[in-house]
Design an enzyme around this catalytic site. Structure first.
Site, mmCIF file in Angstrom:
data_model
loop_
_atom_site.group_PDB
_atom_site.id
_atom_site.type_symbol
_atom_site.label_atom_id
_atom_site.label_comp_id
_atom_site.label_asym_id
_atom_site.label_seq_id
_atom_site.Cartn_x
_atom_site.Cartn_y
_atom_site.Cartn_z
ATOM 1 N N HIS A 1 -4.590 2.700 0.782
ATOM 2 C CA HIS A 1 -5.037 1.347 1.121
ATOM 3 C C HIS A 1 -5.260 1.160 2.627
ATOM 4 C CE1 HIS A 1 -3.954 0.175 -2.982
ATOM 5 N NE2 HIS A 1 -4.462 -1.019 -2.751
ATOM 6 N N GLU B 1 23.042 2.701 -8.672
ATOM 7 C CA GLU B 1 23.670 3.313 -9.849
ATOM 8 C C GLU B 1 23.770 4.835 -9.747
ATOM 9 O OE1 GLU B 1 22.519 1.804 -13.719
ATOM 10 O OE2 GLU B 1 21.828 -0.036 -12.762
ATOM 11 N N GLY C 1 -4.774 -0.047 6.276
ATOM 12 C CA GLY C 1 -4.139 -1.239 6.833
ATOM 13 C C GLY C 1 -3.808 -2.288 5.795
#
Length: 381
Positions: free
Chosen positions: A340, A365, A342
């Site tokens: 993607h 966990e 910026g």
């Protein structure tokens, strides 16, 4: 039962129902829930009405009596829309309600399960302490016998649903001379004097899931609050973690898949140098690698779910699924942001949230390092 990669018609129907519900009822709430860092509790009764909080629970308590594979389908479709909201739902069903069903007395099941499965009350699961994370047996909380009951004292940290829970499963030592085996679990109602939420924690990701620090100070509970009616419930804690790790494997793979789908769509729409990003070999190879890792993670997670549903040993496979899927989620979400450019760093694009959410997978966990320790131990080395 042979291992099958084909879901049943009922499981595919449930997947479609969850997908439609998640997009219609959850997606519109995500932005506000993330911004306010608050789980939308009004979702619970809606999930309960559809039976989605009781997938693995018997019909006598309001569940639908399905298996772990079916529950993982639910988790997968939910997590693709919002990992934070899914985390709170998982903590309620897997970590708070399930131990009551598996290890509780008949009276405890009747008191909590129908309401928990209906979404009328929400549960939490409190093991982790400020100075005790991966070493569950090293907790400092204690529960001393007194007048036909117990007095709990201790501090718990990083507790999902801690700020909003109606009841909480609390781990504390009843016999400090027996490391691990001396830990017991208590079902403590939120209204019990001495149960205090000291602060809500602000987090990097999973912001739509409430996380809190809890304090139990001279918190008196009756003997009936002791899970299963007997002391020594370390096995119950570990069982909850195993089923939780299977769910985490699927959840992490789902976060990765959501990020991949966003990156794939963006790469076909964004143009540079006269052609779409997806036509550049560097981007195509990234997407191919991301897709391959996701498929591997999902296969490993569903194998663990199949083993669990079949009643077969799956300590190793559950840890493998959680460990590998966490690493895949981190890698895929990072690459999705990179694709993607910026825009991946801007909150308007969901890959920014996916990247932040992915990091928790290797911590909660049981860290990735703890999963590696468990796997190596199961390998006999």
């Amino acid at each position: 039962m042979a291992l099958s990669y084909e879901f049943t018609e009922e499981q595919n129907d449930l997947r479609e129902m969850v997908r439609e519900f998640a997009n219609a009822e959850i997606l519109p709430l995500v932005e506000e829930a993330e911004r306010n860092e608050k789980f939308p509790v009004d979702l619970l009764p809606k999930l309960g009405e559809l039976g989605l909080l009781g997938i693995v629970f018997p019909e006598e308590y309001g569940g639908i009596g399905a298996d772990k594979i079916t529950e993982c389908i639910f988790v997968e479709e939910m997590a693709k829309v919002c990992a934070g909201i899914t985390a709170s739902v998982n903590a309620h069903a897997d970590l708070a309600a399930f131990p009551i069903y598996k290890f509780g007395t008949d009276a405890q099941r009747e008191a909590y399960l129908p309401r928990a499965i209906a979404g009328e009350i929400i549960g939490a699961y409190a093991i982790t302490e400020p100075n005790t994370g991966s070493d569950a047996a090293g907790l400092a909380s204690r529960a001393d016998k007194k007048d036909g009951g117990y007095v709990i004292n201790g501090r718990k940290n990083f507790i999902t649903n801690g700020t909003i829970c109606d009841f909480c499963l609390v781990a504390a030592y009843t016999d400090k001379s027996q490391r691990g085996d001396g830990i017991s679990v208590f079902i403590v109602d939120r209204t019990t004097p001495g149960f205090e939420v000291t602060r809500k924690l602000e987090k990097m990701g999973h912001r739509s899931s409430d996380t809190a620090e809890l304090v139990f100070e001279d918190c008196e509970v009756p003997e009936e609050a002791l899970l299963g009616g007997k002391e020594g419930a370390f096995g119950a804690l570990m069982e909850a973690l195993i089923t939780g790790r299977v769910s985490h494997g699927v959840k992490s793979a789902a976060i990765a898949e959501a990020a991949f789908e966003a990156a794939l769509k963006y790469s076909t729409e964004r143009e540079a140098f006269g052609r779409s990003l997806s036509k550049f070999q560097a981007i195509r190879f990234k997407l191919a690698d991301m897709a391959t890792r996701i498929e591997a993670a999902k296969s490993l997670a569903y194998k663990a779910a199949w083993l669990y549903a079949s009643g077969k040993p799956c300590v190793k496979e559950a840890s493998m699924a959680k460990y590998f899927s966490a690493e895949v989620a981190d890698y895929v979400c990072r690459e999705a942001v990179q694709i993607h450019g910026g825009y991946g760093y801007i909150v308007e694009y969901p890959v920014e949230r996916y990247y932040r959410d992915a990091k928790l997978a290797s911590i909660t966990e049981g860290t990735s390092e703890i999963q590696q320790l468990i796997i190596s131990r199961e390998l006999g080395i």
